[in-house]
Design an enzyme around this catalytic site. Structure first.
Site, PDB file in Angstrom:
ATOM      1  N   LYS A 111      21.023 -18.100  -3.964  1.00  8.05           N
ATOM      2  CA  LYS A 111      20.016 -18.963  -3.367  1.00  8.05           C
ATOM      3  C   LYS A 111      18.669 -18.887  -4.094  1.00  8.05           C
ATOM      4  O   LYS A 111      17.835 -19.771  -3.969  1.00  8.05           O
ATOM      5  CB  LYS A 111      19.872 -18.644  -1.887  1.00  8.05           C
ATOM      6  CG  LYS A 111      21.151 -19.014  -1.158  1.00  8.05           C
ATOM      7  CD  LYS A 111      21.048 -19.040   0.321  1.00  8.05           C
ATOM      8  CE  LYS A 111      22.305 -19.646   0.928  1.00  8.05           C
ATOM      9  NZ  LYS A 111      23.570 -18.958   0.527  1.00  8.05           N
TER      10      LYS A 111
HETATM   11  C1  LIG Z   1      24.800 -19.519   0.357  1.00 10.65           C
HETATM   12  C2  LIG Z   1      25.856 -18.739  -0.357  1.00 10.65           C
HETATM   13  C3  LIG Z   1      27.078 -19.326  -0.753  1.00 10.65           C
HETATM   14  C4  LIG Z   1      27.479 -20.758  -0.416  1.00 10.65           C
HETATM   15  O1  LIG Z   1      26.556 -21.725  -0.830  1.00 10.65           O
HETATM   16  P1  LIG Z   1      26.621 -23.206  -0.237  1.00 10.65           P
HETATM   17  O2  LIG Z   1      25.245 -23.749  -0.398  1.00 10.65           O
HETATM   18  O3  LIG Z   1      27.005 -23.049   1.175  1.00 10.65           O
HETATM   19  O4  LIG Z   1      27.600 -23.950  -1.041  1.00 10.65           O
HETATM   20  C5  LIG Z   1      27.998 -18.544  -1.438  1.00 10.65           C
HETATM   21  N1  LIG Z   1      27.740 -17.250  -1.720  1.00 10.65           N
HETATM   22  C6  LIG Z   1      26.581 -16.658  -1.378  1.00 10.65           C
HETATM   23  C7  LIG Z   1      26.375 -15.223  -1.717  1.00 10.65           C
HETATM   24  C8  LIG Z   1      25.597 -17.388  -0.690  1.00 10.65           C
HETATM   25  O5  LIG Z   1      24.450 -16.766  -0.350  1.00 10.65           O
END
Ligand SMILES: *Cc1c(COP(=O)(O)O)cnc(C)c1O
Length: 494
Positions: A111
């Site tokens: 993120k």
């Molecule tokens: C948020 C997140 C995801 C999934 O991302 P999306 O935006 O839902 O596609 C996968 N792995 C981690 C570690 C995350 O923090």
């Protein structure tokens, strides 16, 4: 200029900046532009370019109301020394396949790619009024998003951020990551309740127009959200798909124009939707493979054409993918239904009313032409963490392991390189990783990190290891009905 409107209607006509500042359309839809794919990135010129140069090429096509100086300043600020690898998203060869690491940012999860730059985008947008209006981001988090948002918004001029997390429901490391956050404009509180309680209350606060007017007149503050439906969070993720391709070109694993397959751990469909945007913008993509955990609502949808959120919810060892309503799927439906807002409005209405919807056969066929899918249960996730280490001496986290499992299940076409997106550092989940590797997992999270490092010879990210001794700044715990007051007090301090 690109204009943005809702996935559910075409009445709006906003610039990119306006869409970023507003976040979500009034009818509940997500902002999209019909210009997607009209301008292409020159794939032949990618090799040898830095991440920042690629980011400029991609983002200037999507956010065309930012001038060059603004966009370059956002990119340089977001993708600088706070990343532990100068390639930002380095590509590693693991056996015959590749892993694109998205976790070398300041909070060790993917993120960061979006949340390091979103606040900088917001700081470039103009207030709707001229009275020095500020934006207060309010977020409820089940763990990862809160920290990444705090790190992104800390000390960004014109913004503040308030994060709520469910008391006792996040890991010790996740809690410390948030409660030790530096910055004059950040506020953190635990909530007496679970994540859904906190999330529902945040939504209620956003919907309280009287509260909004009061904040605006008393404090010159407007509330906004940093969640993944904001178009400013989606578009930065398009960049790493091109960056992966550039690195494959540089290592001569491919020639210009060769297709690549991406396997993507996703829950809210944001990570993989960015890959679809990249494809539309000229990236040679064979298949985009959706990898889910035990909450496999996306898998069922892609196989059957029926999206049904009425199903048991599992709290798994890949918590950031534990999602039943996958918000960004709405954008994919819009584009694959050939930009039909009426279809999207209809199915979203069904989802609200019945908890489920079904798409026409023809649309499902188009979707399945682009997206492939698989999922892993928790035993399989643990097994993959062990297998990847044993086979390749590379440690993966439980989210990445869902993708690794799906990749192992797929038949291999030796002509097409496969890239698995790695979304978190294994050190964010040291206990599960140690258990999967047969290492000692009885001590504290920090002892687990030390053991993992000793046994695998990998380095613990300093940001995580230092948490054990960092100063805790926030100790508030509020009841659910005290959250609004906490937001008001935080706004008064901006
Ligand atoms: C948020 C997140 C995801 C999934 O991302 P999306 O935006 O839902 O596609 C996968 N792995 C981690 C570690 C995350 O923090």
């Amino acid at each position: 200029m690109n204009t943005f409107h809702s996935t559910r209607s075409v009445t709006d006509s906003l610039t990119a900046k306006q869409a970023i500042r507003k976040g979500i359309a009034d009818d509940g839809g997500l902002f999209v532009t019909d210009a997607l794919g009209q301008a292409k990135v020159d794939v032949a010129s990618l090799a040898g370019k830095s991440y920042q140069q690629i980011a400029y090429e991609v983002l200037s096509l999507l956010l065309d109301d930012f001038d060059e100086q603004e966009l370059r300043a956002c990119i340089d600020g977001a993708y600088g020394k706070q990343w532990s690898d100068e390639r930002i998203t380095p590509l590693k060869q693991v056996g015959d396949d590749y892993i694109l690491e998205l976790f070398n940012g300041p909070t060790c999860a993917f993120k960061d790619v979006a949340l390091q730059i979103l606040p900088r985008f917001m700081a470039c947008t103009s207030p709707t009024t001229g009275d020095g209006e500020k934006i207060m981001i309010v977020t409820a988090t089940s763990g990862d998003t809160g920290k990444a948002a705090l790190a992104g918004f800390a000390d960004v001029p014109g913004t503040g951020i308030t994060v709520f997390y469910p008391q006792g429901k996040v890991s010790r490391v996740q809690e410390l990551q948030m409660t030790t956050q530096q910055g004059a404009n950040v506020h953190v509180s635990a909530v007496e309740g679970n994540f859904d309680d906190a999330q529902s209350q945040v939504k209620r606060i956003f919907g309280d127009t009287q509260f909004a007017e009061q904040l605006k007149s008393d404090e010159h503050v407007v509330l906004s959200s940093a969640n993944s439906i904001n178009v400013g969070r989606l578009v930065p993720q398009v960049v790493y798909y091109f960056a992966a391709y550039a690195q494959l070109l540089e290592s001569q694993a491919i020639n210009v124009g060769d297709e690549v397959e991406f396997i993507v751990p996703t829950g809210n469909f944001g990570n993989i939707l960015a890959g679809y945007y990249a494809k539309r913008m000229g990236l040679p993509v064979r298949d985009l493979v959706v990898a889910s955990d035990k909450n496999n609502v996306l898998f069922d949808f892609l196989v059957s054409g029926t999206y049904n959120k009425q199903r048991p919810f599992f709290e798994t060892i890949s918590p950031s993918m534990d999602i039943l309503v996958s918000s960004n799927l709405e954008r994919m439906l819009y584009y694959l239904a050939e930009n039909d807002p009426n279809l999207v409005a209809d199915v979203m209405n069904d989802l609200n009313e019945w908890g489920a919807y079904q798409v026409p056969e023809q649309l499902l066929a188009r979707i399945r032409h682009v997206f492939n899918t698989g999922w892993a249960d928790e035993d399989q996730v643990r097994e993959m963490i062990g297998q990847c280490w044993n086979d390749h001496h590379y440690v993966i986290d439980p989210h990445t392991a869902c993708g690794y499992y799906v990749m192992q299940q797929m038949p291999r076409d030796t002509q097409v390189p496969r890239v698995l997106l790695a979304t978190a550092s294994p050190y964010k989940f040291p206990r599960v990783v140690n258990e999967s590797l047969g290492l000692d997992a009885t001590g504290t999270d920090f002892e687990c990190m030390d053991e993992l490092s000793r046994a695998t010879g990998t380095t613990i990210p300093a940001m995580l290891r230092n948490l054990e001794t960092a100063d805790v700044r926030f100790r508030d715990v509020v009841p659910v009905d005290g959250m609004q007051r906490f937001v008001a007090e935080s706004a008064a301090e901006l």
